[in-house]
Motif scaffolding. Sequence first.
Motif, PDB file in Angstrom:
ATOM      1  N   CYS A 198      69.648  82.617  59.993  1.00 49.16           N
ATOM      2  CA  CYS A 198      70.326  81.638  60.852  1.00 49.16           C
ATOM      3  C   CYS A 198      69.348  80.565  61.295  1.00 49.16           C
ATOM      4  CB  CYS A 198      70.920  82.342  62.057  1.00 49.16           C
ATOM      5  SG  CYS A 198      71.617  81.203  63.247  1.00 49.16           S
ATOM      6  N   CYS A 228      72.206  76.073  63.769  1.00 46.51           N
ATOM      7  CA  CYS A 228      72.813  74.752  63.628  1.00 46.51           C
ATOM      8  C   CYS A 228      74.065  74.620  64.484  1.00 46.51           C
ATOM      9  CB  CYS A 228      73.164  74.487  62.172  1.00 46.51           C
ATOM     10  SG  CYS A 228      74.549  75.473  61.603  1.00 46.51           S
ATOM     11  N   CYS A 239      79.002  77.148  63.287  1.00 47.07           N
ATOM     12  CA  CYS A 239      79.999  78.210  63.462  1.00 47.07           C
ATOM     13  C   CYS A 239      80.518  78.235  64.893  1.00 47.07           C
ATOM     14  CB  CYS A 239      79.395  79.566  63.090  1.00 47.07           C
ATOM     15  SG  CYS A 239      77.916  79.970  64.049  1.00 47.07           S
ATOM     16  N   CYS A 245      78.853  77.667  57.307  1.00 45.32           N
ATOM     17  CA  CYS A 245      77.439  78.002  57.528  1.00 45.32           C
ATOM     18  C   CYS A 245      76.600  77.390  56.398  1.00 45.32           C
ATOM     19  CB  CYS A 245      77.259  79.520  57.564  1.00 45.32           C
ATOM     20  SG  CYS A 245      75.550  80.008  57.828  1.00 45.32           S
TER      21      CYS A 245
HETATM   22  S1  SF4 Z   1      76.581  78.284  60.996  1.00 47.29           S
HETATM   23 FE1  SF4 Z   1      76.114  79.664  62.646  1.00 47.29          FE
HETATM   24  S2  SF4 Z   1      75.239  81.457  61.657  1.00 47.29           S
HETATM   25 FE2  SF4 Z   1      75.163  79.795  60.162  1.00 47.29          FE
HETATM   26  S3  SF4 Z   1      73.115  78.923  60.448  1.00 47.29           S
HETATM   27 FE3  SF4 Z   1      74.520  77.753  61.705  1.00 47.29          FE
HETATM   28  S4  SF4 Z   1      74.378  78.723  63.705  1.00 47.29           S
HETATM   29 FE4  SF4 Z   1      73.515  80.160  62.234  1.00 47.29          FE
END
Ligand code: SF4
Lengths: 234, 602, 181
Positions: free
Chosen positions: A146, A149, A152, A198
């Motif tokens: 992870c 970002c 999600c 993701c």
């Molecule tokens: S989408 Fe969610 S789980 Fe995937 S890298 Fe970004 S923060 Fe992490």
Amino acid sequence: MNDVRFMIDGKECLGKPGQTIVEAAKANGVYIPVLCHFEGLKPVGSCRICTVRVGGRFMAACTQPLIEGMAVENTAPDLEDMRKSLIEMLFVEGNHLCPSCEKSGNCELQALAYRYQVLAPRFPYLWPRRDIDASAPLLMLDGNRCIQCLRCVRACRAKDGRKVFAAVDRSRRVKIEVDKKLAAHLSEDQARRAMDICPVGAILRKETGFAVPIGRRKYDAVPIGSDVEKGTGR
Amino acid sequence: MAQEKDIVLRYPKDPSALLDVVRDVQNRLGHVSEEAVSRIAAHLKLSEAEVRGAVTFYHFFSLTPRGASTVYLNDSITSRMKGRTAVARAFEEEAGCRFGEVSPDGKVGLFPTSCIGMNDQEPSAIVDGVVFIKLSPDRARAIVRGLRAGTPASGQVTEFGDGANQSTLVRAMVSNNIRKRGPVLFGPHEPGAAVRKAVSMTPEQVIDEVKKAGLLGRGGAGFPTGLKWEFCRREKAPERYVVCNADEGEPGTFKDRVVLTELPGLLFEGMAVAGYAVGAQTGILYLRSEYAYLRARLEAVLAGLRKEGILGKNIAGSPGFHFDIVIKSGAGAYICGEESALLESAEGKRGEPRDRPPFPVQAGYLDRPTTVNNVETLATAARIVVEGAAWFKAMGTPKSAGTKLLSVSGDCARPGVYEVEYGLSIAELLDMAGAPEAKAVQVGGPSGTCVSKAGYQRKICFSDLPTGGSVIVFGPDRDIFEVVENFMEFFIEESCGWCTPCRAGNVLLKKKFEKVAQGKGTEGDLRDLEAWGKLVKATSRCGLGQTSPNPILTTMQNFPELYEARIQKGRDFVPEFDLAAAIQEGCAAANRQPACKEADHE
Amino acid sequence: MSKPVIATASLAGCFGCHMSLLDIDERILGLIDLVEFNKSPIDDIKTFTKPVDVGLIEGGCCNSENVEVLRSFRKNCKVLVSVGECAIMGGLPAMRNGIPIRECLEEAYLNSPSVDPEDRTIPNDEDLPIILDKVYPCHEVVKIDHFLPGCPPSADLIWEAVTALVEGRPLQLTYDLIKFD
Ligand code: SF4
Ligand SMILES: Cc1cc2nc3c(=O)[nH]c(=O)nc-3n(C[C@H](O)[C@H](O)[C@H](O)COP(=O)(O)O)c2cc1C
Ligand code: SF4
Ligand code: SF4
């Protein structure tokens, strides 16, 4: 409303009022690398890879709206090296074992590393101990990959609007958690969307994976961002 | 004992109540249990993950028990300089557990915490909300024994500090240590005069007066206060807010604490003046949780002002001007001093900064135009309205008008609060504070500048050495590297974790710094420190990350000889890797002696 | 003029990178024309017999012997190259890096269900290399001059790099050559 005139590395561009630099650049066929940004989601400026310079000041192009007449620096060598550093930072901050990762070849972090020719990070590896949560019936959340970002967190909600993913803790310990109760009732579509949103291999739909052979994956042959640069970006 | 349910149901079904419920549960049950998380989530229509996210963001909330009594021992550099290590050991020995743990009998939990605003009376700790100052190892042991024997922390307060610290609603051991009273904040003030004067003017005139006075924000960023109020007033909106930033988290500052203790009336007048100027009816005092011991008295002062018609409806005899103040609490997070993070926290969320634009004056608290001002700024504004811009402007320097409250601590004879005119040199300040031998002075806290002797003629003002108020003095025997390491650890711990450069970059910077400090550095490593520091400053999302490399960068600049002396000159590669250390655990696990050929050699 | 000398070693790796080196098909004949191999599992020369121009390292450092070999390569090679993910970042062996080494050893030799109940000991023969607390990338132990990513790096990448290095021209790493898997 009138178009906004601005420049990127000397190129005259037109954008819409309120549009962010990243989106406006894209519409003008200029690629500004992003990782946390995802079209349609509220930008959060977390990865900072889209950092540009305007009038000597650094700013995240994904959150900064256009200003009439602004001159954006996008490809200055020092800027590009900063971006490369941030990409390298994300690699050493987590545990990215690409050879065994399902997302390899379709991963946006890896694709940026390819684009920026990251051969070995300048930073020492931190090897944090991170958890894998495979308790949800359809999804697996691998904290090792992870990159915080927050895509999600922004994108995935239950029917009643509650957030399925949330950031817990803070500082270097910050991590994404999946809500156990909500995750138990995710539909196939919701699970797919979570995996697709993701950018890396942190959220995976269980019982699938390695479906596309090496050589035919998203970033095997063409660098990330080439769609934008060829003017084929949406 | 279904207490969780009873507590949770008392709150409105409104997500913005989240932190209030959590605080209540934490205070009553000692932690936020799984049961509580689940009930809070259901009540506020949030997911449990979100509730856990908010709980875990704040240092003083916890998902696991923190002991029947909880000790939070300040971990600032000054605390360390004044004997923290021995005090910590005494706590550990008496409690029978390490810091970060709860004693086996569950009676006492020991936790470190970032600067609690008592830097002039270290080592200090907060025990169940009660502040203990100038701790000795004996006192630490006595506190733990007392807690075990059933004497609550409040019952162990033996003597009180000076001034209002003795008032029945405070009764704290804390001292104000006001060393120099200046004409602005500590000048004679007739209660209510500022609000009465303000309402006799138009809001525009009030703003104009503050602009003419040249008042710049005292919280660190130095934004012109009048301009901020004007921007806020100009926004079309049904409601506006005044927020007083009393988070005072920069290590080494404690002057806002003294204003809150001694001049709360003046501060609240300043908030009402700001409210009148921007057209707000509600003021919020965001009080850091470390200062919760002041809250009862602050509430009483507010009640008094309401009674006198200085707060409430149609105040100071001005029909149609309504203004009142509520107090909101923090819960242990330095980043909540950053204005947009503060607003998030005041709205009951994780204290993560927002992106700008929109600025708080455009969309702040609950998305309404909001002016966020520092405690000292607001109190100063109240005095400006009474005495006039010209009076104020005559003090300080042309570009830094007026006086500044400084919190002086560290190796000096007279630590405490000084109200001085801008333009004072470091040398003059050291003279006042009694620190003739100072080897270095940290101005502006960890995010500020570490000044060496060569810079003692530099002046405290916005264009030379700006400071939110923190001045820490280091005597001749202090190790600057230890200081830098403590400051970097502070930023690492207090980063909200949102953006890459601050979350990961500071960890990597500290690692590289330690390599140099251990004598394993090269010239290349020094270049890396500089480049990485620049990177973190340039790409971080908020002021925390944008200043966090300063402990390294400003000491590299002002104490280059210290770095030169630590590196291995002329070598182009020195690994951090140490074979002897790397095989230690493997040998121990296999019960082997490391053979001498494995000893580290290059 | 004598041919450039190459040496190779596999530290904590799987020999996959060496396989990839041999996977350059008929170009191997060209390579043999071009260079001479010294210490390497390919020719089974066990010790350095002369100064080496280019050292190729596969695998990271997981035990004390890896460190010694790597250091001797650094001493004997003018240019040292990390070949493959394991050399560059530890690779799959580094999956243990977040876990304390004692826990790993106890799991493997004491607690795992497949351990012979009669023989629950952590190997401790004095002739065995000592395991390190983590798997270290080579460049955290010695200075490394070039990095060839991939698991394994493609035969094309290795060919391009080796020929460039022995011919003394800069490496041309095109997009298709940089892959982490
Ligand atoms: S989408 Fe969610 S789980 Fe995937 S890298 Fe970004 S923060 Fe992490
Ligand atoms: C990390 C960080 C911490 C801050 N902490 C405080 C604080 O504790 N008190 C404060 O008044 N301002 C603090 N600030 C500055 C505020 O963001 C804001 O500028 C200030 O409250 C505005 O008030 P002023 O204009 O009166 O100074 C902090 C800023 C940052 C980036
Ligand atoms: S998430 Fe991406 S970068 Fe991380 S291991 Fe997987 S493919 Fe590699
Ligand atoms: S700079 Fe640090 S504190 Fe500020 S948003 Fe980024 S991670 Fe959070």
